[in-house]
Design a protein around this motif. Sequence first.
Motif: not given
Length: 226
Positions: A52, A54, A56, A74, A76, A94-95, A113
């Motif tokens: 997980a 983070a 981004a 994450q 993005d 996730s992106a 994914s």
Amino acid sequence: MSPATPSARRPSTPGATSRTAPRLAPCRPRAVETFSGDVYAEESLEGLTIRAAAWADRDLHGLTLLDCILQGAQLDGTNLKGARIHDTEVAELSAPSLTAPESSWSTASVRDSRIGAAVLHGGVWRSVLVTGCKIDFLNLRDTTLQDVVFENCSFRDVDLVNARATRVAFRGCRAETLDVRSAQFDAVDLRGLEFTRVDGLDALRGTVVDEQQLMALARRLGIDVR
């Protein structure tokens, strides 16, 4: 979560020979420690399980992941230009936008994914398994791919413009558009890829297609097969 098993990595494309089928080395990361700290550009992480993350909108250009498991990250807007992903499993990423041009992937797997635009042009992929992923736009133009398998994946557009691909296979995949203009292929198996449109038919030399795909390509060229 466990790394991909060796049986999942064995090529099984019907009709493929040991010479032409992708030669995937088992991806078994030696992730012995859980990582929860911060990470920076050009840093090297080795032997870690990272859950997980983070990351981004972070600038992580030149990041190296060696013998790692990266799960549920994450990414993005993360800048991963020139990243090195070796002996590493990436899962449940996730992106909406994954930006990793000129990155290097070796003995790696990406599974389960969801990615909007995967900007991966100009990189090098060797012994990589991509399985169970949904990717709207896969940009691999100007990329060198050797011993790569895409398995049970769905794409909107696959961009292989000017790519150099050797022993690459698609299994149980589908795409709306396949763009292969100026690509160089050797032992590329497209039989497991359903596509609606292909751009760059002259670049399909060195690929294997099935009878149904051949008929579709003939119709696109205006050839009447009787």
